[in-house]
Design an enzyme around this catalytic site. Structure first.
Site, short mmCIF file in Angstrom:
data_model
loop_
_atom_site.label_atom_id
_atom_site.label_comp_id
_atom_site.label_asym_id
_atom_site.label_seq_id
_atom_site.Cartn_x
_atom_site.Cartn_y
_atom_site.Cartn_z
CD GLU A 212 -5.37 -5.81 -1.34
OE1 GLU A 212 -4.79 -4.70 -1.23
OE2 GLU A 212 -6.13 -6.27 -0.48
CG ASN B 75 -0.35 -0.19 2.52
OD1 ASN B 75 0.67 -0.86 2.65
ND2 ASN B 75 -0.95 0.39 3.54
CB CYS C 1 -10.96 -2.23 0.02
SG CYS C 1 -10.33 -1.59 -1.55
CD GLU D 95 -1.40 4.71 4.60
OE1 GLU D 95 -0.87 5.55 5.35
OE2 GLU D 95 -2.10 3.76 4.99
CB CYS E 267 -5.27 -1.34 -1.75
SG CYS E 267 -6.61 -0.56 -0.88
CB CYS F 80 -8.79 -4.29 -4.03
SG CYS F 80 -7.58 -2.99 -3.66
N1 THU Z 1 -5.20 -1.49 2.55
C1 THU Z 1 -4.65 -2.28 1.60
O1 THU Z 1 -3.58 -1.98 1.05
N2 THU Z 1 -5.30 -3.42 1.27
C2 THU Z 1 -6.39 -3.90 1.91
O2 THU Z 1 -6.86 -4.99 1.59
C3 THU Z 1 -7.00 -3.12 3.00
C4 THU Z 1 -6.47 -1.76 3.19
C5 THU Z 1 -4.46 -0.30 2.96
C6 THU Z 1 -5.00 1.02 2.52
C7 THU Z 1 -4.45 1.94 3.57
O3 THU Z 1 -3.12 2.31 3.21
C8 THU Z 1 -4.35 1.09 4.82
O4 THU Z 1 -4.43 -0.24 4.39
C9 THU Z 1 -5.44 1.35 5.84
O5 THU Z 1 -6.70 1.28 5.25
#
Ligand code: THU
Length: 131
Positions: free
Chosen positions: A56, A43, A87, A45, A54, A90
């Site tokens: 994925e 991920n 999520c 941000e 994310c 994704c």
């Molecule tokens: N996140 C992911 O990368 N994948 C997921 O399946 C769930 C959430 C990340 C997004 C964000 O950077 C952090 O987790 C918190 O939501």
């Protein structure tokens, strides 16, 4: 036969690249394609939050950018100690680039669960639905 443990290990390695200063929630993913290639993602941000991507989708986009467009399995790990499910966005992106996708959520190489995308995103909206 898919080597789930190897995909999980690669997803765990991807955790090192997570850029998550806002949530401190590190997620790693590893995609396996029909061509038997793997692509990792973590991920990434952003200060605007909404621009966060994310793990994925980073992994899937990496496959797409290698002109490798059919994913057959994706392993997902985080540092939470629990299973981390993809999520909704994704799941929709997975639907675009797969059929019969297996989603592996793991806490470690010995503890994982396997789901079909169809279970996590039934009745998905696909290219064929755009008439
Ligand atoms: N996140 C992911 O990368 N994948 C997921 O399946 C769930 C959430 C990340 C997004 C964000 O950077 C952090 O987790 C918190 O939501």
């Amino acid at each position: 036969m898919i080597n789930y443990k190897e995909l999980i290990e690669k997803a765990q390695n991807a955790l090192n690249f997570s850029y998550s200063p806002y949530s401190n929630f590190k997620v790693g993913a590893c995609v396996l394609t029909k061509l038997n290639k793997t692509y990792i993602g973590a991920n990434i941000e952003n200060a605007t939050f909404g621009a966060t991507i994310c793990a994925e989708r980073v992994a899937i986009d990496s496959a797409i950018m290698n002109n490798d467009k059919e994913i057959v399995c994706i392993a997902i790990v985080s540092k939470s100690g629990d299973y981390t499910f993809p999520c909704g966005i994704c799941r929709q992106v997975m639907a675009e680039f797969s059929s019969d996708l297996e989603i592996v959520v793991a806490t470690n190489q010995e503890d994982y669960k396997i789901y079909k995308l169809e279970e996590l995103l039934p009745h998905s909206f696909l290219q064929k639905d755009i008439k």
